[in-house]
Design a protein around this motif. Structure first.
Motif, PDB file in Angstrom:
ATOM      1  N   LEU A   1      42.251  49.907  39.754  1.00  0.00           N
ATOM      2  CA  LEU A   1      41.151  49.062  39.303  1.00  0.00           C
ATOM      3  C   LEU A   1      40.440  49.669  38.100  1.00  0.00           C
ATOM      4  O   LEU A   1      39.934  48.948  37.235  1.00  0.00           O
ATOM      5  CB  LEU A   1      40.160  48.838  40.443  1.00  0.00           C
ATOM      6  N   SER A   2      40.430  50.994  38.014  1.00  0.00           N
ATOM      7  CA  SER A   2      39.801  51.644  36.862  1.00  0.00           C
ATOM      8  C   SER A   2      40.615  51.457  35.584  1.00  0.00           C
ATOM      9  O   SER A   2      40.100  51.650  34.473  1.00  0.00           O
ATOM     10  CB  SER A   2      39.613  53.145  37.131  1.00  0.00           C
ATOM     11  N   ILE A   3      41.885  51.065  35.750  1.00  0.00           N
ATOM     12  CA  ILE A   3      42.774  50.855  34.604  1.00  0.00           C
ATOM     13  C   ILE A   3      42.804  49.396  34.191  1.00  0.00           C
ATOM     14  O   ILE A   3      42.800  49.058  33.008  1.00  0.00           O
ATOM     15  CB  ILE A   3      44.202  51.335  34.955  1.00  0.00           C
ATOM     16  N   VAL A   4      42.850  48.518  35.190  1.00  0.00           N
ATOM     17  CA  VAL A   4      42.917  47.083  34.931  1.00  0.00           C
ATOM     18  C   VAL A   4      41.657  46.429  35.495  1.00  0.00           C
ATOM     19  O   VAL A   4      40.863  47.071  36.167  1.00  0.00           O
ATOM     20  CB  VAL A   4      44.173  46.462  35.585  1.00  0.00           C
ATOM     21  N   SER A   5      41.494  45.154  35.241  1.00  0.00           N
ATOM     22  CA  SER A   5      40.341  44.444  35.786  1.00  0.00           C
ATOM     23  C   SER A   5      40.735  43.729  37.075  1.00  0.00           C
ATOM     24  O   SER A   5      41.909  43.666  37.444  1.00  0.00           O
ATOM     25  CB  SER A   5      39.822  43.419  34.773  1.00  0.00           C
ATOM     26  N   ARG A   6      39.754  43.154  37.726  1.00  0.00           N
ATOM     27  CA  ARG A   6      40.050  42.366  38.930  1.00  0.00           C
ATOM     28  C   ARG A   6      40.805  41.090  38.592  1.00  0.00           C
ATOM     29  O   ARG A   6      41.301  40.406  39.496  1.00  0.00           O
ATOM     30  CB  ARG A   6      38.762  42.035  39.691  1.00  0.00           C
ATOM     31  N   ASN A   7      40.938  40.781  37.317  1.00  0.00           N
ATOM     32  CA  ASN A   7      41.756  39.644  36.907  1.00  0.00           C
ATOM     33  C   ASN A   7      43.240  39.990  36.881  1.00  0.00           C
ATOM     34  O   ASN A   7      44.078  39.108  36.695  1.00  0.00           O
ATOM     35  CB  ASN A   7      41.336  39.150  35.520  1.00  0.00           C
ATOM     36  N   ASN A   8      43.561  41.268  37.055  1.00  0.00           N
ATOM     37  CA  ASN A   8      44.954  41.661  37.167  1.00  0.00           C
ATOM     38  C   ASN A   8      45.587  40.959  38.355  1.00  0.00           C
ATOM     39  O   ASN A   8      44.955  40.776  39.401  1.00  0.00           O
ATOM     40  CB  ASN A   8      45.053  43.182  37.328  1.00  0.00           C
ATOM     41  N   ILE A   9      46.855  40.569  38.208  1.00  0.00           N
ATOM     42  CA  ILE A   9      47.514  39.766  39.242  1.00  0.00           C
ATOM     43  C   ILE A   9      47.563  40.479  40.593  1.00  0.00           C
ATOM     44  O   ILE A   9      47.529  39.848  41.646  1.00  0.00           O
ATOM     45  CB  ILE A   9      48.931  39.349  38.784  1.00  0.00           C
ATOM     46  N   TYR A  10      47.608  41.815  40.584  1.00  0.00           N
ATOM     47  CA  TYR A  10      47.621  42.536  41.865  1.00  0.00           C
ATOM     48  C   TYR A  10      46.357  42.237  42.660  1.00  0.00           C
ATOM     49  O   TYR A  10      46.410  41.904  43.845  1.00  0.00           O
ATOM     50  CB  TYR A  10      47.770  44.043  41.650  1.00  0.00           C
ATOM     51  N   PHE A  11      45.205  42.342  42.011  1.00  0.00           N
ATOM     52  CA  PHE A  11      43.940  42.136  42.713  1.00  0.00           C
ATOM     53  C   PHE A  11      43.668  40.651  42.970  1.00  0.00           C
ATOM     54  O   PHE A  11      43.125  40.295  44.018  1.00  0.00           O
ATOM     55  CB  PHE A  11      42.791  42.770  41.931  1.00  0.00           C
ATOM     56  N   LYS A  12      44.074  39.791  42.056  1.00  0.00           N
ATOM     57  CA  LYS A  12      43.857  38.360  42.253  1.00  0.00           C
ATOM     58  C   LYS A  12      44.661  37.824  43.436  1.00  0.00           C
ATOM     59  O   LYS A  12      44.243  36.879  44.109  1.00  0.00           O
ATOM     60  CB  LYS A  12      44.228  37.591  40.981  1.00  0.00           C
ATOM     61  N   SER A  13      45.832  38.422  43.703  1.00  0.00           N
ATOM     62  CA  SER A  13      46.697  37.917  44.776  1.00  0.00           C
ATOM     63  C   SER A  13      46.704  38.810  46.006  1.00  0.00           C
ATOM     64  O   SER A  13      47.467  38.572  46.944  1.00  0.00           O
ATOM     65  CB  SER A  13      48.132  37.781  44.252  1.00  0.00           C
TER      66      SER A  13
END
Length: 260
Positions: free
Chosen positions: A69-81
């Motif tokens: 999460l510190s690298i990508v945002s919560r809009n990253n597909i991992y966190f969105k799904s």
């Protein structure tokens, strides 16, 4: 469990026979059924699998997710799904690996795509040198296989000091990937013969103790699984499997091995 398949016909002592008409392109469309080719294990609860993998990588699922999460945002597909389809689990796998192997120096990515994973690898290992390749626009397979668009997002993803992008078919890997690698991500063409030469190159150019991850290992389409099952019979290392995505169940995996 359903039977898996192999597209290799064999002679009486188990070798591929290159001198008969038995092995031909029609075999790829009508592969031989075999009883031996199976997944290493039946799937269990996906969160348990992710926790076990993170533990193997000297971290926890929560710690790995926090770093991702510190690298990508919560809009990253991992966190969105995460709570539904559980997509892009490879983002988590590489983040977990960064705890076990924080000082990886040489990375090879076969199949740049849109450069999203290239960017994550670059951030996880900022002191590494990353070689990545994808087929050029003039390649006859480009329209069918390439998912990249050489737009601003692609340029942002790969325009980093530690990334070298080659617009070349992976057939030519020996001409530009002239080193041994600590980590290799195989996500290029998923059909024979390209997937076979990609995995062969990866195996023979991975350092001892290094990791090879292989994407889109499907029981129901493509040729990645038959190639991996054949390779299992000739290498000493164990090839382990992980979920590809939660919504696909046990039909598709991400496989990995640690080079001995």
């Amino acid at each position: 469990m359903s039977k898996n398949v192999s597209f290799f016909k064999r002679d009486s002592i188990g070798r591929v026979d290159p001198f008969t008409g038995e092995q031909n392109w029609s075999d790829l469309q009508n592969p031989i059924q075999t009883e031996e080719q199976t997944w290493t294990s039946e799937p269990k609860d996906i969160d348990s699998i992710l926790n076990d993998f993170c533990q193997e990588m000297n971290t926890t699922l929560e710690e790995a997710e926090s770093k991702l999460l510190s690298i990508v945002s919560r809009n990253n597909i991992y966190f969105k799904s995460k709570d539904t389809k559980k997509q892009a689990l490879e983002n988590l796998y590489f983040t977990a690996l960064s705890f076990k192997n924080p000082s990886i120096k040489n990375i090879l990515e076969i199949g740049t795509g849109k450069g999203d994973m290239t960017s994550i690898l670059s951030t996880l290992w900022p002191d590494s040198e990353i070689v990545t390749c994808d087929i050029p626009e003039y390649d006859p397979e480009f329209k069918e296989l390439a998912i990249r668009k050489e737009d601003d997002a692609f340029e942002r993803n790969i325009n980093r000091d530690n990334i070298t992008f080659h617009s070349k078919n992976s057939f030519f890997l020996p001409t530009f990937a002239k080193k041994k690698f600590d980590l290799i991500w195989v996500d290029g063409g998923h059909d024979y013969p390209s997937v076979a030469w990609d995995i062969m190159f990866a195996y023979n150019n991975c350092k001892k103790g290094g990791y090879i991850f292989m994407h889109d290992v499907s029981e129901v389409k493509h040729d990645v699984l038959p190639v991996i099952n054949y390779i299992k019979s000739i290498i000493p290392e164990e090839i382990k499997d992980l979920p590809f995505a939660g919504y696909l169940g046990s039909n598709v995996k991400t496989c990995y091995l640690r080079k001995g």
